[in-house]
Design an enzyme around this catalytic site. Structure first.
Site, PDB file in Angstrom:
ATOM      1  N   GLU A 201       0.833  -1.203   0.000  1.00  0.00           N
ATOM      2  CA  GLU A 201       0.000   0.000   0.000  1.00  0.00           C
ATOM      3  C   GLU A 201       0.873   1.261   0.000  1.00  0.00           C
ATOM      4  O   GLU A 201       0.710   2.169   0.825  1.00  0.00           O
ATOM      5  CB  GLU A 201      -0.977  -0.018   1.177  1.00  0.00           C
ATOM      6  N   GLU A 324      -5.250  -8.553  -0.500  1.00  0.00           N
ATOM      7  CA  GLU A 324      -6.098  -8.144   0.621  1.00  0.00           C
ATOM      8  C   GLU A 324      -7.522  -8.011   0.098  1.00  0.00           C
ATOM      9  O   GLU A 324      -7.806  -7.171  -0.759  1.00  0.00           O
ATOM     10  CB  GLU A 324      -5.636  -6.825   1.251  1.00  0.00           C
TER      11      GLU A 324
END
Length: 520
Positions: A201, A324
């Site tokens: 991320e 995710e």
């Protein structure tokens, strides 16, 4: 003859797609064509992977327990959890994060445990960790599970040298300072870790980078992330947040298909947006419907990110790694808001079934995925309360769907009936099918409509069957859960609602259900 049959199937498919369907009555019907001719696309078992971050009670008080806890253990690894995950053939486990990965410095987690420095987990609850669970402990866990480790390297706060030496510590068997250090810490041979994430991320908690800046950093870190003999790295770039298509475009253009094995995508199912996630239990039908809509958005994301990837990588060499995914709700009342502990309901099972069907059907591009997260966090497979342990409805979906691991995809064509809420509509039915190495055909179906049963007619071209067996996961209400008082309230049972005649399979799908069929 084969081409003629395929033309007939194609025409039949077009006719079936044009049939009208209605969700306004107590039941609906759907016609499905399953193409059994010459399957060429394998469904990677790594689509069925999992994610375990240093977050809440996933590692500590999940996999890794106190010495005095009265449960089966190897060292401090909890073995009843290991046994449960081995039963579903867990293929990979991602660690140490997540946001935690970009504040984790691996040298703090090796050596004698009583000499390891403590650290503050600033991302998740501000708790202090003692680093007793580190590299050696994680890789021992993966060995016990029989799964591939997937390590996320620190790009946000770490250095190129730090990442490079971690890989050397893990994967090099020759003479070097890192191999000597590894041997001093009790491990003679290299682990040969293959899957390697270059940051996490990076658009957010991993450094708040722009895609241009990150792609330059990726190339820099990647240049020193070496493949050692018999330990080739599969490097995975930190990809887009949900529908940030510019991030994918920039990374594909700047890094290129030869520079990475995969690029990630993160998407969480939300009932009403980040600020209106809603409860894990006791939610309304409007919130249930919102979850189904958010879940099914995964199909759009894969199609659109995949189209961008196709522009730079038409051969599909780069994997889309959805590492995710899962539903994110409000935490359970009275728990630490930074621990992300939520219950797991029948709704979660339908979300898992629908999402895994999407991944299977896009397995030409989606070749790895990780549910968030394995124990006690978000859409967990397992919940614990001291010595107690329960399997969630989501766990049972992974158990039912394991028949697709490394099987050959059988493409499906159909138009789903709709499940509506007000003026909004979503597909009620999701389906995927595969043929395993023993020649058995498996079909997984889910019906997210909570009130309407759906009759499904499957036409499997190229096959003739003599028998069908099945299992079903369902419950009376989408808010139903497995609790420590009733751990088996929701569990798979034999399914008797399917019959077979040659190449035709008739299925009576109850409302709010997931089914797996085995055809022989």
């Amino acid at each position: 003859m084969k081409r003629a049959c395929q033309r007939v199937i194609s025409k039949l498919s077009l006719c079936l797609l044009a049939l009208p369907f209605s969700a306004t009555h107590s039941s609906a019907q759907v016609q499905v064509v399953v193409n059994g001719y010459n399957p060429t696309q394998q469904i990677s078992r790594h689509i069925y992977g999992h994610f375990s971050e240093h977050l809440g009670r996933c590692i500590y008080d999940g996999f890794w327990v106190n010495e005095g806890m009265n449960v089966p253990k190897k060292d401090r690894i909890r073995l009843d959890i290991v046994d449960a995950l081995k039963k579903i053939n867990i293929p990979n486990l991602r660690w140490p994060g997540g946001c935690f990965a970009d504040e984790y410095h691996w040298r703090d987690g090796i050596g004698p445990r009583n000499q390891r420095p403590k650290m503050v987990n600033t991302n998740w609850g501000g708790v202090t960790e003692d680093n007793s669970f580190g590299t050696h402990e994680f890789l021992e866990l993966c060995s016990l599970l029989g799964c591939e480790p997937y390590v996320a390297g620190n790009v946000g706060s770490g250095t190129v040298e730090e990442m490079s030496k971690w890989i050397e510590y893990l994967n090099f068997n020759g003479v070097s300072p890192m191999t000597e250090l590894r041997k001093q810490n009790g491990r003679d041979s290299a682990w040969k870790v293959t899957y390697w994430g270059v940051g996490n991320e990076s658009w957010g908690c991993g450094g708040n980078m722009t895609p241009d800046y990150y792609s330059d950093q990726y190339k820099r870190y990647s240049a020193f992330a070496k493949s050692y003999p018999n330990a080739p790295l599969k490097k995975i770039a930190s990809g887009a947040n949900v529908d940030d298509y510019n991030w994918t475009e920039t990374c594909m253009r700047n890094i290129g298909p030869r520079g990475m094995w995969g690029i990630t995508l993160h998407h969480y199912t939300l009932a009403g947006g980040w600020w209106k996630k809603g409860p894990a239990t006791g939610f309304s039908e409007e919130q249930y419907f919102g979850s189904m809509k958010s879940c099914q958005f995964m199909e759009t994301l894969i199609n659109r990110h995949g189209a961008i990837m196709d522009k730079y990588d038409p051969e599909k060499r780069v994997a889309l790694v959805v590492d995710e995914w899962g539903i994110w709700t409000d935490v359970e009342p009275g728990t630490n808001p930074g621990f992300l502990y939520q219950q797991n309901s029948m709704r979660d099972a339908i979300i898992a079934a629908n999402t895994l069907n999407i991944f299977n059907n896009h397995s030409d591009r989606v070749r790895m995925a990780c549910l968030a997260q394995t124990i006690n966090v978000l859409q967990a497979l397992i919940l614990t309360d001291k010595e107690k342990m329960l399997l969630t409805p989501t766990y049972h979906i992974f158990d039912m769907y394991k028949v697709h691991h490394d099987a050959m995809l059988l493409p499906v064509q159909f138009k789903s009936p709709e499940y509506s809420n007000g003026k909004e509509r979503v597909d009620a039915i999701s389906i995927s099918a595969s043929k395993d190495k023993d020649g058995k055909v498996h079909v997984t179906l889910s019906n997210c409509d909570p009130t309407k049963k759906i009759d499904v007619n499957l036409q499997l071209s190229g096959y003739s069957f003599k028998s069908v067996d099945g299992r079903i996961l369902t419950s009376a209400k989408y808010t139903d859960v497995n609790s420590f008082d009733q751990p088996d309230k929701i569990k798979p049972v034999a399914f008797k609602g399917a019959s077979v005649s040659g190449s035709t399979v008739s299925v009576q799908m109850p409302a709010l259900s997931a089914v797996v069929l085995e055809l022989k």
